[in-house]
Design a protein around this motif. Structure first.
Motif, PDB file in Angstrom:
ATOM      1  N   MET A 171       0.839  -1.192   0.000  1.00  0.00           N
ATOM      2  CA  MET A 171       0.000   0.000   0.000  1.00  0.00           C
ATOM      3  C   MET A 171       0.879   1.249   0.000  1.00  0.00           C
ATOM      4  SD  MET A 171      -3.147   0.962   2.524  1.00  0.00           S
ATOM      5  CE  MET A 171      -2.273   1.346   3.999  1.00  0.00           C
ATOM      6  N   THR A 172       0.590   2.141  -0.904  1.00  0.00           N
ATOM      7  CA  THR A 172       1.339   3.395  -0.948  1.00  0.00           C
ATOM      8  C   THR A 172       0.557   4.480  -0.209  1.00  0.00           C
ATOM      9  OG1 THR A 172       0.250   4.044  -2.973  1.00  0.00           O
ATOM     10  CG2 THR A 172       2.303   2.807  -3.217  1.00  0.00           C
ATOM     11  N   LYS A 173       1.185   5.656  -0.114  1.00  0.00           N
ATOM     12  CA  LYS A 173       0.517   6.751   0.569  1.00  0.00           C
ATOM     13  C   LYS A 173      -0.799   7.113  -0.122  1.00  0.00           C
ATOM     14  CE  LYS A 173       2.258  11.054   1.204  1.00  0.00           C
ATOM     15  NZ  LYS A 173       3.199  12.057   1.767  1.00  0.00           N
ATOM     16  N   SER A 174      -0.797   7.125  -1.457  1.00  0.00           N
ATOM     17  CA  SER A 174      -2.027   7.507  -2.160  1.00  0.00           C
ATOM     18  C   SER A 174      -3.118   6.447  -1.991  1.00  0.00           C
ATOM     19  CB  SER A 174      -1.761   7.804  -3.629  1.00  0.00           C
ATOM     20  OG  SER A 174      -1.108   6.748  -4.246  1.00  0.00           O
ATOM     21  N   GLU A 175      -2.717   5.169  -1.871  1.00  0.00           N
ATOM     22  CA  GLU A 175      -3.718   4.130  -1.609  1.00  0.00           C
ATOM     23  C   GLU A 175      -4.300   4.264  -0.197  1.00  0.00           C
ATOM     24  OE1 GLU A 175      -1.915   0.819  -4.707  1.00  0.00           O
ATOM     25  OE2 GLU A 175      -1.279   0.801  -2.611  1.00  0.00           O
ATOM     26  N   LEU A 176      -3.448   4.712   0.708  1.00  0.00           N
ATOM     27  CA  LEU A 176      -3.920   4.962   2.073  1.00  0.00           C
ATOM     28  C   LEU A 176      -4.942   6.109   2.068  1.00  0.00           C
ATOM     29  CD1 LEU A 176      -3.687   4.518   5.178  1.00  0.00           C
ATOM     30  CD2 LEU A 176      -1.674   5.988   5.156  1.00  0.00           C
ATOM     31  N   VAL A 177      -4.638   7.136   1.301  1.00  0.00           N
ATOM     32  CA  VAL A 177      -5.559   8.277   1.155  1.00  0.00           C
ATOM     33  C   VAL A 177      -6.916   7.798   0.629  1.00  0.00           C
ATOM     34  CG1 VAL A 177      -5.963  10.380  -0.219  1.00  0.00           C
ATOM     35  CG2 VAL A 177      -3.747  10.016   0.874  1.00  0.00           C
TER      36      VAL A 177
END
Lengths: 93, 91
Positions: free
Chosen positions: A1-7
């Motif tokens: 999971m990347t930061k944008s997926e977390l967003v």
């Protein structure tokens, strides 16, 4: 999971939040933790873990290419200790 | 710094109520925990990566009694700080 997926995930879970707000929240969380560590403070997140800054002493090492001895200066490094709840959840096979 | 300090920052900077800010901080860490529980890694640019590693069985010793024991296979979480974070700490 990347930061944008977390967003994305945050927006899915909280329908009142738009992307900008979700991004802002995530950025504030990681920026404030990074800033605390920069100031030498400890960050403690219950159930998740704690971040501390550890001091590494200067040491001698060798350049693996030419065998030359080099001195690696003392430095600080961030260290993460997993919290109890997360450690148990991760290890739950 | 604790979760309460992060909540305070969100309250100040975004203008959500303290209650909303606290719920959001809780939500973010909950999402991260369930992601790691599934052995997925989390990559936060500029901060670092959280990675779950599989450890095999290994022999160990009880340091107090010297007794030999088997440390069972397990999953552990490791954090690899980003270059940016490491550099900023050494500034």
């Amino acid at each position: 999971m990347t930061k944008s997926e977390l967003v994305e995930k945050i927006m899915e879970a909280n329908s009142f939040l738009n992307r900008k707000e979700s991004e802002l929240v995530v950025n504030i969380i990681f920026d404030s933790m990074a800033n605390a560590l920069k100031d030498g403070d400890k960050v403690e997140i219950r159930g998740f873990g704690s971040f501390t800054v550890r001091e590494r002493e200067a040491r001698e090492a060798r350049n693996p290419k030419n065998g030359e001895v080099v001195t690696i200066p003392a430095k600080k490094t961030p260290f993460f200790k997993t919290g109890k709840e997360l450690r148990e959840r991760v290890n739950c096979l | 710094m604790t979760k309460a300090d992060i909540v305070e920052k969100i309250y100040e900077k975004v203008g959500f109520s303290k209650k909303e800010s606290a719920e959001l901080v809780e939500l973010v860490f909950d999402i991260m925990k369930s992601t790691l529980e599934k052995s997925d890694k989390i990559k936060i640019a500029g901060f670092g990566n959280f990675v779950v590693k599989e450890k095999a069985d290994r022999r160990g010793r009880n340091p107090q009694t010297g007794e030999e024991i088997t440390i069972t296979a397990r999953r552990i979480l490791t954090f690899k700080p980003s270059q940016v974070l490491k550099a900023s700490i050494n500034k």
